[in-house]
Design a protein around this motif. Structure first.
Motif, PDB file in Angstrom:
ATOM      1  N   ASN A 129       1.928  13.833 -23.178  1.00  0.00           N
ATOM      2  CA  ASN A 129       0.784  13.331 -22.421  1.00  0.00           C
ATOM      3  C   ASN A 129       1.157  12.577 -21.154  1.00  0.00           C
ATOM      4  O   ASN A 129       0.370  12.536 -20.210  1.00  0.00           O
ATOM      5  CB  ASN A 129      -0.068  12.412 -23.299  1.00  0.00           C
ATOM      6  N   ASN A 130       2.317  11.947 -21.120  1.00  0.00           N
ATOM      7  CA  ASN A 130       2.621  11.027 -20.027  1.00  0.00           C
ATOM      8  C   ASN A 130       3.828  11.378 -19.165  1.00  0.00           C
ATOM      9  O   ASN A 130       3.973  10.807 -18.075  1.00  0.00           O
ATOM     10  CB  ASN A 130       2.823   9.621 -20.590  1.00  0.00           C
ATOM     11  N   GLN A 131       4.698  12.252 -19.619  1.00  0.00           N
ATOM     12  CA  GLN A 131       5.913  12.523 -18.857  1.00  0.00           C
ATOM     13  C   GLN A 131       6.142  14.000 -18.554  1.00  0.00           C
ATOM     14  O   GLN A 131       6.840  14.321 -17.589  1.00  0.00           O
ATOM     15  CB  GLN A 131       7.125  11.993 -19.628  1.00  0.00           C
ATOM     16  N   ARG A 132       5.582  14.872 -19.342  1.00  0.00           N
ATOM     17  CA  ARG A 132       5.792  16.318 -19.206  1.00  0.00           C
ATOM     18  C   ARG A 132       5.353  16.789 -17.828  1.00  0.00           C
ATOM     19  O   ARG A 132       4.304  16.412 -17.330  1.00  0.00           O
ATOM     20  CB  ARG A 132       4.984  17.036 -20.300  1.00  0.00           C
ATOM     21  N   LEU A 133       6.158  17.636 -17.224  1.00  0.00           N
ATOM     22  CA  LEU A 133       5.835  18.206 -15.920  1.00  0.00           C
ATOM     23  C   LEU A 133       5.448  19.677 -16.113  1.00  0.00           C
ATOM     24  O   LEU A 133       6.076  20.387 -16.887  1.00  0.00           O
ATOM     25  CB  LEU A 133       7.019  18.097 -14.966  1.00  0.00           C
ATOM     26  N   HIS A 134       4.428  20.106 -15.395  1.00  0.00           N
ATOM     27  CA  HIS A 134       3.963  21.487 -15.519  1.00  0.00           C
ATOM     28  C   HIS A 134       3.600  21.994 -14.135  1.00  0.00           C
ATOM     29  O   HIS A 134       3.000  21.266 -13.333  1.00  0.00           O
ATOM     30  CB  HIS A 134       2.750  21.553 -16.451  1.00  0.00           C
ATOM     31  N   SER A 135       3.948  23.241 -13.854  1.00  0.00           N
ATOM     32  CA  SER A 135       3.682  23.796 -12.525  1.00  0.00           C
ATOM     33  C   SER A 135       2.190  23.852 -12.205  1.00  0.00           C
ATOM     34  O   SER A 135       1.799  23.729 -11.045  1.00  0.00           O
ATOM     35  CB  SER A 135       4.295  25.193 -12.402  1.00  0.00           C
ATOM     36  N   ALA A 136       1.337  24.000 -13.215  1.00  0.00           N
ATOM     37  CA  ALA A 136      -0.110  24.076 -12.977  1.00  0.00           C
ATOM     38  C   ALA A 136      -0.678  22.763 -12.450  1.00  0.00           C
ATOM     39  O   ALA A 136      -1.754  22.749 -11.854  1.00  0.00           O
ATOM     40  CB  ALA A 136      -0.831  24.482 -14.258  1.00  0.00           C
ATOM     41  N   THR A 137       0.031  21.665 -12.647  1.00  0.00           N
ATOM     42  CA  THR A 137      -0.445  20.366 -12.155  1.00  0.00           C
ATOM     43  C   THR A 137       0.391  19.883 -10.973  1.00  0.00           C
ATOM     44  O   THR A 137       0.373  18.693 -10.647  1.00  0.00           O
ATOM     45  CB  THR A 137      -0.397  19.306 -13.282  1.00  0.00           C
ATOM     46  N   GLY A 138       1.127  20.793 -10.339  1.00  0.00           N
ATOM     47  CA  GLY A 138       1.966  20.400  -9.212  1.00  0.00           C
ATOM     48  C   GLY A 138       3.143  19.542  -9.634  1.00  0.00           C
ATOM     49  O   GLY A 138       3.608  18.701  -8.881  1.00  0.00           O
ATOM     50  N   HIS A 139       3.607  19.745 -10.848  1.00  0.00           N
ATOM     51  CA  HIS A 139       4.733  18.989 -11.422  1.00  0.00           C
ATOM     52  C   HIS A 139       4.451  17.490 -11.476  1.00  0.00           C
ATOM     53  O   HIS A 139       5.326  16.666 -11.247  1.00  0.00           O
ATOM     54  CB  HIS A 139       6.034  19.307 -10.674  1.00  0.00           C
ATOM     55  N   VAL A 140       3.195  17.171 -11.780  1.00  0.00           N
ATOM     56  CA  VAL A 140       2.759  15.792 -11.974  1.00  0.00           C
ATOM     57  C   VAL A 140       2.476  15.622 -13.471  1.00  0.00           C
ATOM     58  O   VAL A 140       1.874  16.506 -14.082  1.00  0.00           O
ATOM     59  CB  VAL A 140       1.469  15.510 -11.154  1.00  0.00           C
ATOM     60  N   PRO A 141       2.896  14.534 -14.100  1.00  0.00           N
ATOM     61  CA  PRO A 141       2.612  14.335 -15.525  1.00  0.00           C
ATOM     62  C   PRO A 141       1.105  14.378 -15.800  1.00  0.00           C
ATOM     63  O   PRO A 141       0.296  13.963 -14.960  1.00  0.00           O
ATOM     64  CB  PRO A 141       3.178  12.950 -15.825  1.00  0.00           C
ATOM     65  N   PRO A 142       0.692  14.878 -16.979  1.00  0.00           N
ATOM     66  CA  PRO A 142      -0.727  15.039 -17.287  1.00  0.00           C
ATOM     67  C   PRO A 142      -1.573  13.785 -17.125  1.00  0.00           C
ATOM     68  O   PRO A 142      -2.664  13.846 -16.556  1.00  0.00           O
ATOM     69  CB  PRO A 142      -0.721  15.506 -18.748  1.00  0.00           C
ATOM     70  N   ALA A 143      -1.116  12.650 -17.612  1.00  0.00           N
ATOM     71  CA  ALA A 143      -1.913  11.419 -17.509  1.00  0.00           C
ATOM     72  C   ALA A 143      -2.116  11.025 -16.042  1.00  0.00           C
ATOM     73  O   ALA A 143      -3.212  10.605 -15.644  1.00  0.00           O
ATOM     74  CB  ALA A 143      -1.253  10.285 -18.282  1.00  0.00           C
ATOM     75  N   GLU A 144      -1.078  11.173 -15.239  1.00  0.00           N
ATOM     76  CA  GLU A 144      -1.176  10.856 -13.808  1.00  0.00           C
ATOM     77  C   GLU A 144      -2.121  11.841 -13.112  1.00  0.00           C
ATOM     78  O   GLU A 144      -2.945  11.454 -12.275  1.00  0.00           O
ATOM     79  CB  GLU A 144       0.210  10.918 -13.178  1.00  0.00           C
ATOM     80  N   TYR A 145      -2.021  13.114 -13.453  1.00  0.00           N
ATOM     81  CA  TYR A 145      -2.898  14.135 -12.869  1.00  0.00           C
ATOM     82  C   TYR A 145      -4.362  13.852 -13.210  1.00  0.00           C
ATOM     83  O   TYR A 145      -5.240  13.939 -12.361  1.00  0.00           O
ATOM     84  CB  TYR A 145      -2.482  15.510 -13.382  1.00  0.00           C
ATOM     85  N   GLU A 146      -4.606  13.476 -14.458  1.00  0.00           N
ATOM     86  CA  GLU A 146      -5.978  13.154 -14.878  1.00  0.00           C
ATOM     87  C   GLU A 146      -6.505  11.932 -14.124  1.00  0.00           C
ATOM     88  O   GLU A 146      -7.650  11.915 -13.668  1.00  0.00           O
ATOM     89  CB  GLU A 146      -6.029  12.910 -16.386  1.00  0.00           C
ATOM     90  N   SER A 147      -5.680  10.911 -13.968  1.00  0.00           N
ATOM     91  CA  SER A 147      -6.094   9.715 -13.212  1.00  0.00           C
ATOM     92  C   SER A 147      -6.434  10.066 -11.773  1.00  0.00           C
ATOM     93  O   SER A 147      -7.432   9.583 -11.224  1.00  0.00           O
ATOM     94  CB  SER A 147      -4.985   8.663 -13.233  1.00  0.00           C
ATOM     95  N   MET A 148      -5.612  10.918 -11.153  1.00  0.00           N
ATOM     96  CA  MET A 148      -5.866  11.337  -9.765  1.00  0.00           C
ATOM     97  C   MET A 148      -7.172  12.125  -9.679  1.00  0.00           C
ATOM     98  O   MET A 148      -7.949  11.943  -8.734  1.00  0.00           O
ATOM     99  CB  MET A 148      -4.709  12.194  -9.245  1.00  0.00           C
ATOM    100  N   PHE A 149      -7.418  12.966 -10.667  1.00  0.00           N
ATOM    101  CA  PHE A 149      -8.646  13.763 -10.669  1.00  0.00           C
ATOM    102  C   PHE A 149      -9.875  12.857 -10.699  1.00  0.00           C
ATOM    103  O   PHE A 149     -10.807  13.018  -9.919  1.00  0.00           O
ATOM    104  CB  PHE A 149      -8.661  14.721 -11.855  1.00  0.00           C
ATOM    105  N   TYR A 150      -9.890  11.881 -11.613  1.00  0.00           N
ATOM    106  CA  TYR A 150     -11.056  11.015 -11.754  1.00  0.00           C
ATOM    107  C   TYR A 150     -11.178   9.991 -10.625  1.00  0.00           C
ATOM    108  O   TYR A 150     -12.234   9.406 -10.423  1.00  0.00           O
ATOM    109  CB  TYR A 150     -11.083  10.349 -13.124  1.00  0.00           C
ATOM    110  N   ALA A 151     -10.099   9.783  -9.873  1.00  0.00           N
ATOM    111  CA  ALA A 151     -10.155   8.873  -8.728  1.00  0.00           C
ATOM    112  C   ALA A 151     -10.795   9.538  -7.505  1.00  0.00           C
ATOM    113  O   ALA A 151     -11.207   8.855  -6.578  1.00  0.00           O
ATOM    114  CB  ALA A 151      -8.747   8.389  -8.377  1.00  0.00           C
ATOM    115  N   GLN A 152     -10.889  10.870  -7.522  1.00  0.00           N
ATOM    116  CA  GLN A 152     -11.517  11.594  -6.406  1.00  0.00           C
ATOM    117  C   GLN A 152     -13.022  11.366  -6.434  1.00  0.00           C
ATOM    118  O   GLN A 152     -13.613  11.248  -7.503  1.00  0.00           O
ATOM    119  CB  GLN A 152     -11.253  13.096  -6.525  1.00  0.00           C
TER     120      GLN A 152
END
Length: 127
Positions: free
Chosen positions: A93-116
């Motif tokens: 949930n917090n450290q894994r990197l995935h190409s679908a999220t631009g190599h951003v950890p899931p929790a960070e990606y989710e925070s960025m999404f909801y900050a928009q």
């Protein structure tokens, strides 16, 4: 007990197996269930949309087993598995990197999404 084959101990060949179904009508019939039970196979038919029977959950469990359980075994205790599982979930949930999220950890990606800024719903639109 029907025409099912038996092993050397006299148990049905399918003893200990669980049959998972996509809940199609042919799998929910009483006769089919009776055949499964006669063969020693426990039927496992959940309701449609059941969280434990969906592809996403099965895929995640597969990852969990492939990435953690199999390579780090044999496990010595339940406490050891529980601690390793908690660590794996934290990583997932917090450290894994995935190409679908631009190599951003899931929790960070989710925070960025909801900050928009979210689009505002127009009252009465499409009414």
């Amino acid at each position: 007990m029907g025409l099912w084959r038996r092993d050397r101990a006299g148990q049905p060949v399918g003893a200990g197996l669980v049959h998972h179904s996509d809940a199609g009508s042919q799998y929910t019939s009483f006769r089919f269930t009776t055949h499964l039970l006669d063969a020693g196979i426990d039927a496992s038919i959940g309701s449609v949309g059941d969280a434990l029977d969906n592809a996403l959950m099965e895929s995640t469990i597969g990852l969990y087993k492939t990435e953690l359980i199999k390579p780090r075994g044999p496990w010595r205790s339940l406490a050891q598995v529980e601690l390793a599982t908690a660590e794996w979930i934290d990583w997932y949930n917090n450290q894994r990197l995935h190409s679908a999220t631009g190599h951003v950890p899931p929790a960070e990606y989710e925070s960025m999404f909801y900050a928009q800024p979210q689009p505002r719903e127009v009252v009465g639109a499409n009414s």
